[in-house]
Design a protein around this motif. Sequence first.
Motif, PDB file in Angstrom:
ATOM      1  N   PRO A  59      29.451 -41.695 -10.333  1.00 13.37           N
ATOM      2  CA  PRO A  59      29.731 -41.937  -8.913  1.00 13.37           C
ATOM      3  C   PRO A  59      30.298 -43.325  -8.647  1.00 13.37           C
ATOM      4  CG  PRO A  59      27.364 -42.008  -9.331  1.00 13.37           C
ATOM      5  CD  PRO A  59      28.017 -41.485 -10.579  1.00 13.37           C
ATOM      6  N   ALA A  63      33.045 -42.457  -5.847  1.00 10.45           N
ATOM      7  CA  ALA A  63      32.151 -42.121  -4.746  1.00 10.45           C
ATOM      8  C   ALA A  63      31.826 -43.363  -3.930  1.00 10.45           C
ATOM      9  CB  ALA A  63      30.883 -41.459  -5.281  1.00 10.45           C
ATOM     10  N   THR A  64      30.916 -43.218  -2.980  1.00  8.84           N
ATOM     11  CA  THR A  64      30.587 -44.294  -2.058  1.00  8.84           C
ATOM     12  C   THR A  64      29.316 -45.013  -2.496  1.00  8.84           C
ATOM     13  OG1 THR A  64      29.169 -42.945  -0.634  1.00  8.84           O
ATOM     14  CG2 THR A  64      31.547 -42.875  -0.215  1.00  8.84           C
ATOM     15  N   ASP A  67      26.450 -42.786  -2.148  1.00 10.15           N
ATOM     16  CA  ASP A  67      26.335 -41.816  -3.241  1.00 10.15           C
ATOM     17  C   ASP A  67      25.692 -42.453  -4.469  1.00 10.15           C
ATOM     18  OD1 ASP A  67      27.602 -39.722  -1.819  1.00 10.15           O
ATOM     19  OD2 ASP A  67      29.566 -40.522  -2.338  1.00 10.15           O
ATOM     20  N   ALA A  70      22.044 -42.790  -3.781  1.00 10.71           N
ATOM     21  CA  ALA A  70      21.367 -41.498  -3.894  1.00 10.71           C
ATOM     22  C   ALA A  70      21.105 -41.137  -5.352  1.00 10.71           C
ATOM     23  CB  ALA A  70      22.199 -40.415  -3.216  1.00 10.71           C
ATOM     24  N   ALA A  71      22.016 -41.519  -6.241  1.00 12.18           N
ATOM     25  CA  ALA A  71      21.832 -41.239  -7.663  1.00 12.18           C
ATOM     26  C   ALA A  71      20.731 -42.107  -8.268  1.00 12.18           C
ATOM     27  CB  ALA A  71      23.141 -41.461  -8.408  1.00 12.18           C
ATOM     28  N   THR A  85      21.622 -48.725  -0.451  1.00 15.58           N
ATOM     29  CA  THR A  85      23.034 -48.854  -0.102  1.00 15.58           C
ATOM     30  C   THR A  85      23.349 -50.279   0.337  1.00 15.58           C
ATOM     31  OG1 THR A  85      23.151 -46.527   0.559  1.00 15.58           O
ATOM     32  CG2 THR A  85      24.873 -47.992   1.403  1.00 15.58           C
ATOM     33  N   ASN A 122      36.819 -45.928  -1.252  1.00 15.12           N
ATOM     34  CA  ASN A 122      35.488 -45.370  -1.042  1.00 15.12           C
ATOM     35  C   ASN A 122      34.409 -46.437  -1.188  1.00 15.12           C
ATOM     36  OD1 ASN A 122      36.191 -42.808  -0.298  1.00 15.12           O
ATOM     37  ND2 ASN A 122      35.579 -41.815  -2.193  1.00 15.12           N
ATOM     38  N   TYR A 147      34.919 -46.392   3.245  1.00 12.43           N
ATOM     39  CA  TYR A 147      34.377 -45.080   3.623  1.00 12.43           C
ATOM     40  C   TYR A 147      33.554 -45.157   4.906  1.00 12.43           C
ATOM     41  CZ  TYR A 147      29.441 -45.853   2.433  1.00 12.43           C
ATOM     42  OH  TYR A 147      28.134 -46.285   2.425  1.00 12.43           O
ATOM     43  N   HIS A 182      40.117 -37.956  -6.478  1.00  7.45           N
ATOM     44  CA  HIS A 182      39.762 -38.151  -5.064  1.00  7.45           C
ATOM     45  C   HIS A 182      40.928 -38.770  -4.296  1.00  7.45           C
ATOM     46  CE1 HIS A 182      35.828 -36.771  -5.674  1.00  7.45           C
ATOM     47  NE2 HIS A 182      35.130 -37.722  -5.065  1.00  7.45           N
TER      48      HIS A 182
END
Length: 230
Positions: A59, A63-64, A67, A70-71, A85, A122, A147, A182
């Motif tokens: 990610p 990804a952001t 994200d 979250a991982a 975050t 992102n 993002y 992406h």
Amino acid sequence: MIDGLLFDKDGTLFDFRASWGRWAQGFLTRIAEDAAHARRLGRAIGYDLDTGAFAPDSPVIAATAADIAAALVGELPGRTVADLTEWIDASASQAPMSEAVPLLPLLSALRGQGLRLGVATNDSEVPARRHLANHGITDCFDFISGYDSGHGAKPGPGMCLAFARQLGLDPARVVMVGDSRHDLEAGRAAGMRTIAVLTGIAGREDLAPHADVVLADIGAIPAWLSGLKA
């Protein structure tokens, strides 16, 4: 034929491995309880602390920050995705970026041709602006979006469409430049041409089906533009 260029940031303006490999090593080591925990955190985000290699689906690549948080959150009891975050954004703002090519002369030359330039990443907008400012290139861009800037994340077309709309450009006369699917999918969804570059993790075979052209790096863009006019 082309009025604007919209660039991804990580892996496009800046070399991904050189920039984010250093960040991942430092960040994971700081937040881990010990070396074994750091390795588990690395695996959670597709990064091998021993080899310094990112997995293709990490990610961190496209990804952001949310994200990535979250991982990681499952390996960090007591933390939430929201506070992680914020932690990631604060750390990422300080990450040392390595230019994929000398950026100021390239971007200045493109602007000198009358092209409008933008960044669609992102990453979050605050660290993105910090990275651009650290390299003295913020003023080269007419549009900078993360993002969290209100246009959504890639591969959605929101940032691409916002760039075209805010600058009064026809999306068909804009090129989205990026190092991941992406980026390219976002550009195509917005009706733009797409350029893939190989300064990220993805290889030519992964990117070619989604791009009008695959270049080694953004330094090859002026020659590509010249070819369109020939």
